[in-house]
Write an enzyme that holds these catalytic residues in place. Sequence first.
Site, PDB file in Angstrom:
ATOM      1  CB  VAL A 284      -0.432   5.506  -0.924  1.00 27.32           C
ATOM      2  CG1 VAL A 284      -0.804   6.926  -0.503  1.00 27.32           C
ATOM      3  CG2 VAL A 284      -1.586   4.554  -0.616  1.00 27.32           C
TER       4      VAL A 284
ATOM      5  CB  CYS B 130      -0.902   0.024   1.235  1.00 31.03           C
ATOM      6  SG  CYS B 130      -2.137  -1.263   1.296  1.00 31.03           S
TER       7      CYS B 130
END
Length: 523
Positions: free
Chosen positions: A157, A153
Amino acid sequence: MSQEVDNIQPSYPLFRNDEYKENIANKQAQYEERHPQEAIDEVFQWTTTKEYQELNFNREALTVNPAKACQPLGAVLCALGFEKTMPYVHGSQGCVAYFRTYFNRHFKEPVSCVSDSMTEDAAVFGGQKNMFAGLENAKALYKPAMIAVSTTCMAEVIGDDLNAFINNAKKDGHIDEDYPVPFAHTPSFVGSHTTGWDNMFEGIARYFTLNFMEGKEVGSNGKINFVPGFETYLGNFRVIARMMKEMGVDYTLMSDPTETLDTPADGEFRMYAGGTTMDEVKDAPNAIDTILLQPWQLEKTKKFVQNTWKHDAPKLNIPMGLEWTDQLLMKVSELTGKPIPASLEKERGRLVDMMTDSHAWLHGKKFALYGDADFALGMTKFLLEMGAEVTDVLVNHANKRFKKACEEVLAASPYGKNATVHIGKDLWHFRSLMFTNKPDFMIGNSYGKFIQRDTFYKGEADEVPLIRIGFPIFDRHHLHRMTTLGYEGAMYMLTTLVNAVLEQLDKETKGMGTTDYNYDLIR
């Protein structure tokens, strides 16, 4: 306390001793803001009602136990299936610890995987420095022949560019220019573990073949490629290999982690063992065709195989049960010109014999199941072949096309006419269904044990036993070595299902002088 050096007890039954029960009661009374048991039971009973189920199925902003894992987990498993390959996750150390632990608990094996330990500074300034050091150190310390990179993640991101980072690492001399570092972007916040496997495999296939198709000719090596997808039953790799050997078919398993995840305890640690070689990947476009064993989770791979390798990738379902195993073997025979041998015909006959022996016990029994798309579809098909009734099929990470395909399989059998297919739903939804639809059994991974406990808490007559087939299996041992594909896999599943039915029947009829009129010795 009651523990003694020469009589060490585990928590069960130790915590059932009076002193421990008193200790726990005092803790609850003095330190917990505990609601009265009557209030707890009242809310519990409400959560078992149709009224609560309707509210539960209308929620939008919350997921409770999603019946899936994240993309990098699948990418790691894919990488483990290639010879001397180190899975490398561009992200935080905690994520990799989770992946390794997840596989440790299922396979009961050490799992090699590294990260470049991104922390707060990398989240602000980007993780290129982490990758420079990570690739260099991983190659020097663990000496893999290939490093397969995926992301978590944090990296996704902030928008880290793996292609640029890897190329810069090579330009700056952290790793050699020709050192193989295939990669895949695997954002954890979309897709699932099956998506991550698909992305990683496409990344490896792209790295070795996309720009090297000159001179490749479909069918020139005489092989069949099998792409397994996210597969955690090691017996499934072995059963495909055995069936092809019996047919005399030359084949390549495109990612085969069986040796890495099932190493012997002989005093030698094997960080790398077996696996698909880089040469086999490079040669894969020369195969007669590529068969996707779990097509619903291999969309990206399918497009690459068809567009780049120019293979048909024939439309088949996962070879679970009788009919879909027949279809696989007939397609292989058609592609290769090799006849299906007498040994496999005999094995098929044994399966039919087993189905005949056991169908009376499974006929009419109601099953609900959950899991990955291909597994759920294959299990549904096999249950219908046995005359079992399916009440609910739940796949969190499936699309509307899968829902339609599963409904068509169900509609083709009288035993599937009352079933409902649930996509995008989680295990808390599934819990509601176990109370309101009350199947005889549920089939799925270890997380279902908490649902079984809840159904039992409502009352013994409401209990829905769990049959453990799927991934992960944390609370039973050695099931990952079993087989669910082919005739052999159908035999294993049939044995598991019918004996669960008979075990439950014995449980329900063992009352001395009350229910034991059906506590029979012979079933």
